[in-house]
Design a protein around this motif. Structure first.
Motif, PDB file in Angstrom:
ATOM      1  N   GLU A 189       0.820  -1.214   0.000  1.00 32.43           N
ATOM      2  CA  GLU A 189       0.000   0.000   0.000  1.00 32.43           C
ATOM      3  C   GLU A 189       0.857   1.269   0.000  1.00 32.43           C
ATOM      4  O   GLU A 189       0.695   2.154  -0.855  1.00 32.43           O
ATOM      5  CB  GLU A 189      -0.934   0.004   1.203  1.00 32.43           C
ATOM      6  N   GLU A 190       1.782   1.396   0.933  1.00 30.06           N
ATOM      7  CA  GLU A 190       2.603   2.611   1.017  1.00 30.06           C
ATOM      8  C   GLU A 190       3.617   2.667  -0.117  1.00 30.06           C
ATOM      9  O   GLU A 190       3.866   3.747  -0.683  1.00 30.06           O
ATOM     10  CB  GLU A 190       3.305   2.666   2.372  1.00 30.06           C
ATOM     11  N   LEU A 191       4.196   1.535  -0.462  1.00 32.35           N
ATOM     12  CA  LEU A 191       5.178   1.505  -1.542  1.00 32.35           C
ATOM     13  C   LEU A 191       4.524   1.865  -2.874  1.00 32.35           C
ATOM     14  O   LEU A 191       5.095   2.613  -3.685  1.00 32.35           O
ATOM     15  CB  LEU A 191       5.818   0.120  -1.615  1.00 32.35           C
ATOM     16  N   ASP A 192       3.330   1.350  -3.104  1.00 35.75           N
ATOM     17  CA  ASP A 192       2.622   1.659  -4.337  1.00 35.75           C
ATOM     18  C   ASP A 192       2.282   3.146  -4.416  1.00 35.75           C
ATOM     19  O   ASP A 192       2.418   3.778  -5.479  1.00 35.75           O
ATOM     20  CB  ASP A 192       1.360   0.807  -4.427  1.00 35.75           C
ATOM     21  N   ALA A 193       1.843   3.711  -3.313  1.00 34.84           N
ATOM     22  CA  ALA A 193       1.523   5.142  -3.299  1.00 34.84           C
ATOM     23  C   ALA A 193       2.769   5.977  -3.569  1.00 34.84           C
ATOM     24  O   ALA A 193       2.722   6.971  -4.314  1.00 34.84           O
ATOM     25  CB  ALA A 193       0.903   5.521  -1.954  1.00 34.84           C
ATOM     26  N   TRP A 194       3.889   5.576  -2.969  1.00 26.61           N
ATOM     27  CA  TRP A 194       5.157   6.305  -3.182  1.00 26.61           C
ATOM     28  C   TRP A 194       5.579   6.266  -4.636  1.00 26.61           C
ATOM     29  O   TRP A 194       5.907   7.305  -5.223  1.00 26.61           O
ATOM     30  CB  TRP A 194       6.245   5.696  -2.299  1.00 26.61           C
ATOM     31  N   ARG A 195       5.551   5.113  -5.264  1.00 30.18           N
ATOM     32  CA  ARG A 195       6.031   5.016  -6.650  1.00 30.18           C
ATOM     33  C   ARG A 195       5.090   5.742  -7.602  1.00 30.18           C
ATOM     34  O   ARG A 195       5.533   6.298  -8.612  1.00 30.18           O
ATOM     35  CB  ARG A 195       6.253   3.550  -7.038  1.00 30.18           C
ATOM     36  N   ARG A 196       3.803   5.766  -7.289  1.00 34.92           N
ATOM     37  CA  ARG A 196       2.860   6.496  -8.138  1.00 34.92           C
ATOM     38  C   ARG A 196       3.128   7.994  -8.080  1.00 34.92           C
ATOM     39  O   ARG A 196       3.022   8.690  -9.099  1.00 34.92           O
ATOM     40  CB  ARG A 196       1.422   6.180  -7.725  1.00 34.92           C
ATOM     41  N   ARG A 197       3.464   8.508  -6.899  1.00 29.60           N
ATOM     42  CA  ARG A 197       3.781   9.933  -6.791  1.00 29.60           C
ATOM     43  C   ARG A 197       4.973  10.301  -7.657  1.00 29.60           C
ATOM     44  O   ARG A 197       5.052  11.405  -8.203  1.00 29.60           O
ATOM     45  CB  ARG A 197       4.066  10.300  -5.324  1.00 29.60           C
ATOM     46  N   LEU A 198       5.924   9.362  -7.800  1.00 31.94           N
ATOM     47  CA  LEU A 198       7.125   9.622  -8.588  1.00 31.94           C
ATOM     48  C   LEU A 198       6.968   9.209 -10.047  1.00 31.94           C
ATOM     49  O   LEU A 198       7.885   9.405 -10.847  1.00 31.94           O
ATOM     50  CB  LEU A 198       8.325   8.902  -7.983  1.00 31.94           C
ATOM     51  N   GLY A 199       5.841   8.595 -10.400  1.00 27.50           N
ATOM     52  CA  GLY A 199       5.626   8.174 -11.775  1.00 27.50           C
ATOM     53  C   GLY A 199       6.448   6.967 -12.182  1.00 27.50           C
ATOM     54  O   GLY A 199       6.794   6.809 -13.365  1.00 27.50           O
ATOM     55  N   LEU A 200       6.752   6.083 -11.232  1.00 23.19           N
ATOM     56  CA  LEU A 200       7.548   4.893 -11.520  1.00 23.19           C
ATOM     57  C   LEU A 200       6.648   3.713 -11.857  1.00 23.19           C
ATOM     58  O   LEU A 200       5.579   3.547 -11.274  1.00 23.19           O
ATOM     59  CB  LEU A 200       8.417   4.515 -10.310  1.00 23.19           C
ATOM     60  N   ALA A 201       7.075   2.885 -12.781  1.00 22.36           N
ATOM     61  CA  ALA A 201       6.378   1.636 -13.077  1.00 22.36           C
ATOM     62  C   ALA A 201       6.632   0.636 -11.951  1.00 22.36           C
ATOM     63  O   ALA A 201       7.676   0.658 -11.301  1.00 22.36           O
ATOM     64  CB  ALA A 201       6.851   1.065 -14.405  1.00 22.36           C
ATOM     65  N   LEU A 202       5.677  -0.256 -11.726  1.00 20.37           N
ATOM     66  CA  LEU A 202       5.820  -1.299 -10.716  1.00 20.37           C
ATOM     67  C   LEU A 202       5.620  -2.661 -11.356  1.00 20.37           C
ATOM     68  O   LEU A 202       4.584  -2.929 -11.972  1.00 20.37           O
ATOM     69  CB  LEU A 202       4.788  -1.117  -9.598  1.00 20.37           C
ATOM     70  N   VAL A 203       6.631  -3.517 -11.212  1.00 19.53           N
ATOM     71  CA  VAL A 203       6.563  -4.908 -11.660  1.00 19.53           C
ATOM     72  C   VAL A 203       6.540  -5.789 -10.420  1.00 19.53           C
ATOM     73  O   VAL A 203       7.404  -5.658  -9.540  1.00 19.53           O
ATOM     74  CB  VAL A 203       7.761  -5.278 -12.552  1.00 19.53           C
ATOM     75  N   GLU A 204       5.567  -6.680 -10.340  1.00 19.42           N
ATOM     76  CA  GLU A 204       5.509  -7.636  -9.236  1.00 19.42           C
ATOM     77  C   GLU A 204       6.013  -8.989  -9.727  1.00 19.42           C
ATOM     78  O   GLU A 204       5.415  -9.599 -10.618  1.00 19.42           O
ATOM     79  CB  GLU A 204       4.082  -7.777  -8.720  1.00 19.42           C
ATOM     80  N   ASP A 205       7.108  -9.438  -9.143  1.00 22.33           N
ATOM     81  CA  ASP A 205       7.657 -10.753  -9.466  1.00 22.33           C
ATOM     82  C   ASP A 205       6.968 -11.773  -8.563  1.00 22.33           C
ATOM     83  O   ASP A 205       7.217 -11.837  -7.357  1.00 22.33           O
ATOM     84  CB  ASP A 205       9.171 -10.755  -9.240  1.00 22.33           C
TER      85      ASP A 205
END
Length: 346
Positions: free
Chosen positions: A123-139
């Motif tokens: 939850e917090e990590l996803d919110a942080w990366r969205r604020r920075l415009g980073l893509a998220l890959v879940e392995d």
């Protein structure tokens, strides 16, 4: 499973075709992923995911220090630079703080690895990366069937990757992999990338950095036959892990959440790893270490960032115990008894 293999051998086709499409659809339905693309193995799934997300050449990709080197390898194969994140000192996971500490200019994506069959809190990590415009890959290579609050891992990020190596919770009889997306446009790009970058016409690559990495119909047929049994097999893994956790009370900690884990590995955490391994070996119980090295200590990956002292300390204290559905009750009794008898040195 034998019938499924015989059907492919007899009827074909032997490359892609309806068996692959059927498994892709079944796995999408099982996980809740919108669009799935079968590929040759889990590493290729990561490479295709990173490539399909259209990251800049040479961009940085944040990877967990304890992920075993697989995401970092894929980043290098995709022409990207792995940048190491340490683990939070209060857990066995990366989090928004450790990601922020590792972040630097040029980073465009984060890979989280749901290691050992346990979910990284997002939850917090996803919110942080969205604020920075980073893509998220879940392995999710070690997390087939892993759900948190009813939601399968892999459905939060921009891409989810799976391996079907034979020892995985959902394993083939050889290599296999899959990548999933919510966005149909990115999924279509991945589908082209798995076959040379062909889009509208065979033998003409329209997309750069295409590969030859197709899920084999034989493996797809096997996986389709095994998928209906995945939840029951995960429950058996969870039961075994619970026994090991109970037997180790007072002597070691078992990795993961006992309620949600799918126990791909049952990992004991102890300051006396050698003593526990020797004790179990004397009782005829095999063990392994997943993983003995952090990514920053793997010179071939040329990972940047770090150091990662929390992950490095953990790497010296983990020991994987037997945990697979085929373990008999008699064998499980022997493992549990040996764990219960063990006393750490010092």
């Amino acid at each position: 499973m034998r019938d499924a293999v015989s059907r492919v051998i007899t009827d074909g086709p032997w490359v892609l075709g309806p068996e692959v499409e059927s498994f892709e659809a079944a796995f999408a339905d099982y996980t809740g992923l919108g669009h799935t693309v079968g590929v040759g193995n889990g590493t290729d799934a990561l490479v295709v995911a990173m490539t399909a997300l259209d990251l800049s050449p040479g961009a940085g990709v944040l990877v967990a220090a304890d992920e075993g080197g697989y995401a970092a390898t894929a980043a290098r194969l995709a022409g990207l630079v792995p940048v190491v994140m340490d683990l939070a000192s209060s857990s066995t996971f990366v989090d928004a703080d450790t990601a922020a500490a590792a972040h630097r200019p040029g980073v465009e994506a984060v890979v989280v690895t749901h290691l050992h069959g346990d979910a990284v809190p997002l939850e917090e990590l996803d919110a942080w990366r969205r604020r920075l415009g980073l893509a998220l890959v879940e392995d999710c290579a070690q997390a087939h069937g892993l759900r948190v609050a009813g939601r399968h891992v892999g459905t939060t990020g921009d891409a989810a990757t799976f391996s079907f190596y034979p020892t995985k919770n959902l394993g083939a009889v050889g290599d296999g992999g899959l990548v999933g997306f919510a966005d149909p446009v990115i999924a279509a790009r991945a589908r082209a990338l798995r076959q040379y970058g062909w889009v509208d016409e065979r033998f003409r690559p329209d997309l750069a950095n295409g590969r030859n990495t197709r899920l084999d119909p034989l493996q797809a047929a096997v996986l389709s036959a095994r998928l209906p049994h995945l939840d029951a097999r995960n429950q058996r893994r969870r039961q075994l892990a619970a026994r090991w956790r109970s037997a180790l009370v007072g002597s070691a900690v078992l990795w993961g959440d006992p309620e949600t884990t799918v126990a791909h590995h049952a990992v004991a955490i102890t300051d006396d790893r050698g003593g526990l391994a020797d004790h179990l070996a004397a009782h005829g119980v095999d063990t392994a270490v997943h993983y003995p090295h952090v990514v920053g200590d793997m010179p071939g990956l040329r990972a940047e960032g770090g150091p990662a002292p929390v992950a490095a300390s953990l790497a010296g204290r983990v020991l994987s115990l037997p945990c697979f559905p085929e373990l008999t009750d008699e064998e499980a009794d022997r493992v549990a008894a040996a764990l219960h008898e063990w006393t750490p040195r010092g």
